[in-house]
Design a protein around this motif. Sequence first.
Motif, PDB file in Angstrom:
ATOM      1  N   GLU A   1      62.378  41.288  10.974  1.00  0.00           N
ATOM      2  CA  GLU A   1      63.438  41.747  11.887  1.00  0.00           C
ATOM      3  C   GLU A   1      63.943  40.588  12.742  1.00  0.00           C
ATOM      4  OE1 GLU A   1      61.759  45.019  14.044  1.00  0.00           O
ATOM      5  OE2 GLU A   1      61.976  46.392  12.348  1.00  0.00           O
TER       6      GLU A   1
ATOM      7  N   SER B   1      66.146  38.533  10.536  1.00  0.00           N
ATOM      8  CA  SER B   1      67.416  39.227  10.318  1.00  0.00           C
ATOM      9  C   SER B   1      68.338  39.059  11.522  1.00  0.00           C
ATOM     10  CB  SER B   1      67.175  40.719  10.050  1.00  0.00           C
ATOM     11  OG  SER B   1      66.382  40.882   8.894  1.00  0.00           O
ATOM     12  N   TYR B   2      67.755  39.086  12.720  1.00  0.00           N
ATOM     13  CA  TYR B   2      68.543  38.861  13.942  1.00  0.00           C
ATOM     14  C   TYR B   2      69.177  37.463  13.912  1.00  0.00           C
ATOM     15  CZ  TYR B   2      69.524  37.589  18.770  1.00  0.00           C
ATOM     16  OH  TYR B   2      70.141  37.130  19.919  1.00  0.00           O
ATOM     17  N   HIS B   3      68.381  36.447  13.521  1.00  0.00           N
ATOM     18  CA  HIS B   3      68.906  35.072  13.460  1.00  0.00           C
ATOM     19  C   HIS B   3      70.003  34.950  12.406  1.00  0.00           C
ATOM     20  CE1 HIS B   3      66.030  33.583  16.277  1.00  0.00           C
ATOM     21  NE2 HIS B   3      65.000  33.899  15.522  1.00  0.00           N
TER      22      HIS B   3
ATOM     23  N   ARG C   1      72.056  37.326  11.380  1.00  0.00           N
ATOM     24  CA  ARG C   1      73.287  37.937  11.907  1.00  0.00           C
ATOM     25  C   ARG C   1      73.924  37.042  12.959  1.00  0.00           C
ATOM     26  NH1 ARG C   1      70.000  42.788  11.458  1.00  0.00           N
ATOM     27  NH2 ARG C   1      70.743  43.963   9.663  1.00  0.00           N
ATOM     28  N   ASP C   2      73.083  36.409  13.757  1.00  0.00           N
ATOM     29  CA  ASP C   2      73.572  35.483  14.793  1.00  0.00           C
ATOM     30  C   ASP C   2      74.297  34.290  14.166  1.00  0.00           C
ATOM     31  OD1 ASP C   2      73.658  35.219  17.609  1.00  0.00           O
ATOM     32  OD2 ASP C   2      72.276  33.512  17.487  1.00  0.00           O
TER      33      ASP C   2
END
Length: 465
Positions: A219, A222-224, A226-227
């Motif tokens: 997770e 995944s955040y990175h 999207r960033d």
Amino acid sequence: MANVYDLIVIGSGPAGQRAAIYGAKMGKKVALVEMREVVGGACINTGTIPSKTMREAVLHLSGYNYKSIYGMNYRVKERITMADLAFRVQHVIKTEVDVTEAQLSRNNIEMLVGVASFEDATHVKVTNSKGSAIYEAKNVLIATGTKPAASAKVPINGTSIVNSDLVLDLPQLPKTMIIVGGGVIGVEYCCMFAALGVRVTLIERRPRLLEFADQEIVEALSYHLRDARVTMRLNEEVESVEETPEGGVVANLESKKKLQGDALLYAVGRQGNVDELNLAAAGIESDSRGRIPVDKDFRTKNPAVFAVGDVIGFPSLASVSMEQGRIAAARAFGDNSIVSNPSFYPYGIYTIPEISFIGKTEEQLTEEDVPYEVGVAYYREIARGQIRGDTTGRLKIIFHRESHALLGVHIIGEGASELLHIGQAVMALNGKLDYFVETVFNYPTLAECYKVAAFNGLNRVSKLD
């Protein structure tokens, strides 16, 4: 007869090299067959070494690690080209090939260049441009590795539609890119291209990326992603891929979506290199993905033939392949003294930021009804993290609530694959969480994360007790 060997190894990647060298160290006569003109297999020539070197070039030239300090526009080189990336890759490949050749030569291993195939269980035919010759061996070890899997839906053309072997052949850095496959290879290349400013769309048919890794760590990754402006299309499958008249690519999904890009990377699985081996002549079979079944000693159905490395399937890690090669060579010559514990094998995923882990995940322990607790340390709270400019990393220790035994270590952040080995050593030596609390670490280092995470975990336990 001059052409009789104690061991013939087919394939000179990490597994084959280690098996050949170990056999030679035992005083055996060893030959190593390699179809390429250069040694090293996919690991050195098309896979692990090129991709990790490319990653290093991306991090350096894009200034990725220092943007949090010098600003988002910071770059070492303004216009990065595929040639810039290939330059560093070729330099490292040449050095690695030289080192490997020197090792094999030093151990008096005979190199046979050509394509190997079985005549029967103890005779191997080697064919090259000059003809073919048959060699006899008391033992044969298959270490032929894998190649990228192909699909009729995706017509690889080597320019706008490529697989992982052909990434560096892209004529220029695309502005937009579609990557099919959310496994290790697809996600690693997704991170690299995104760090270079390429707008990437990642397609994966499963509901999440890297299903074998800890969910919290995935997770965070995944955040990175999207960033970094990556669009993730999960639970989606490609129906067909076509080239556009302008030289771009369109991916048609089964959900009727259409995705457009300048280039497409197909990275869905790999296939065992067994087509030319004529396995049937040795009484061996492979499955639909070219994987050869083996027992715990890496013997195939034929006791004189062993198989190791990626060609036998999971975990398909260079480090594990080396160990499998060493064990198989030992077993071939009756040495049962080497014992290796797969539960202490580390995993390294060279995403940006990189991921490394050992032991169980929270999901596995929950399923097994093991009473556990976690301790977490964030790089941003560690002085070294601030100095390095990596404020996104974290280290998670999973331990048994009652005994404090270490059950797993999961890290995301730069240097994760190096940092993990501290946790690996403590686990292998049956250490407990208390080791980290009582140990003095150099300051400032990322290794301090272990101490901070241990205190964090103990605080959680004491508050609950």
